[in-house]
Design a protein around this motif. Sequence first.
Motif, PDB file in Angstrom:
ATOM      1  N   UNK A  78       0.957  -1.460   0.028  1.00 30.91           N
ATOM      2  CA  UNK A  78       0.072   0.303   0.206  1.00 30.91           C
ATOM      3  C   UNK A  78       0.556   0.557  -0.132  1.00 30.91           C
ATOM      4  N   UNK A  79       1.927   1.004   0.687  1.00 34.21           N
ATOM      5  CA  UNK A  79       2.816   2.231   0.900  1.00 34.21           C
ATOM      6  C   UNK A  79       3.510   2.739  -0.477  1.00 34.21           C
ATOM      7  N   UNK A  80       4.309   1.162  -1.311  1.00 34.45           N
ATOM      8  CA  UNK A  80       4.509   1.369  -2.063  1.00 34.45           C
ATOM      9  C   UNK A  80       3.999   2.295  -3.718  1.00 34.45           C
ATOM     10  N   UNK A  81       2.726   1.596  -3.714  1.00 31.12           N
ATOM     11  CA  UNK A  81       1.653   2.555  -4.001  1.00 31.12           C
ATOM     12  C   UNK A  81       1.542   3.457  -4.175  1.00 31.12           C
ATOM     13  N   UNK A  82       0.860   4.345  -2.884  1.00 36.02           N
ATOM     14  CA  UNK A  82       0.770   5.384  -2.943  1.00 36.02           C
ATOM     15  C   UNK A  82       1.494   6.899  -3.132  1.00 36.02           C
ATOM     16  N   UNK A  83       3.073   5.821  -3.122  1.00 35.87           N
ATOM     17  CA  UNK A  83       4.479   6.821  -2.756  1.00 35.87           C
ATOM     18  C   UNK A  83       4.557   7.176  -4.327  1.00 35.87           C
ATOM     19  N   UNK A  84       4.567   5.921  -4.914  1.00 28.91           N
ATOM     20  CA  UNK A  84       4.564   5.853  -7.173  1.00 28.91           C
ATOM     21  C   UNK A  84       3.557   6.741  -7.337  1.00 28.91           C
ATOM     22  N   UNK A  85       1.888   6.407  -6.796  1.00 28.47           N
ATOM     23  CA  UNK A  85       1.124   7.048  -7.639  1.00 28.47           C
ATOM     24  C   UNK A  85       1.779   8.775  -7.300  1.00 28.47           C
ATOM     25  N   UNK A  86       1.972   9.159  -6.084  1.00 28.55           N
ATOM     26  CA  UNK A  86       1.827  10.520  -6.274  1.00 28.55           C
ATOM     27  C   UNK A  86       3.457  10.370  -6.515  1.00 28.55           C
ATOM     28  N   UNK A  87       4.040   9.997  -7.121  1.00 28.19           N
ATOM     29  CA  UNK A  87       5.982  10.328  -8.053  1.00 28.19           C
ATOM     30  C   UNK A  87       5.299  10.180  -9.017  1.00 28.19           C
TER      31      UNK A  87
END
Length: 133
Positions: A78-87
């Motif tokens: 979930x954290x990887x997905x959220x950060x990658x989406x924002x970036x």
Amino acid sequence: MSTQAEEILNKKSGWKALTGTTNFSEIAVENPPTENHRLAFDIVVDRIVGFVGSYFVKLHGQVDALVFAGGIGEQSALLRRAITAQCGCLGFCLDDQKNALGPGGGDATVVDITNSSDRTPKVLICQTNEQVC
């Protein structure tokens, strides 16, 4: 400052104050139990994304990979997905299926979870052993 005040600031602030826990696996969940859990997660994502953006600019966009490591980076899809989406505006693109598998417990120390194998920059999970000094 009194010892009691120092104790409160040092031991009962941050995630603990917001959510009642310091266990990130209880905070980083698809359906958080409280709005404060969601807030704590959003704060973590915001801080990390801020660092990524800052380094991206300092490196003049010459970035090879966004690397997730350590307990939280390795374990939280979930954290990887959220950060990658924002970036995403910086060119990072995550493969959701690879991300869901995470490091997979295999022999590979580095797992590429980029949407396309020939894409740059990469999104990687790097397994670490935090117990080794």
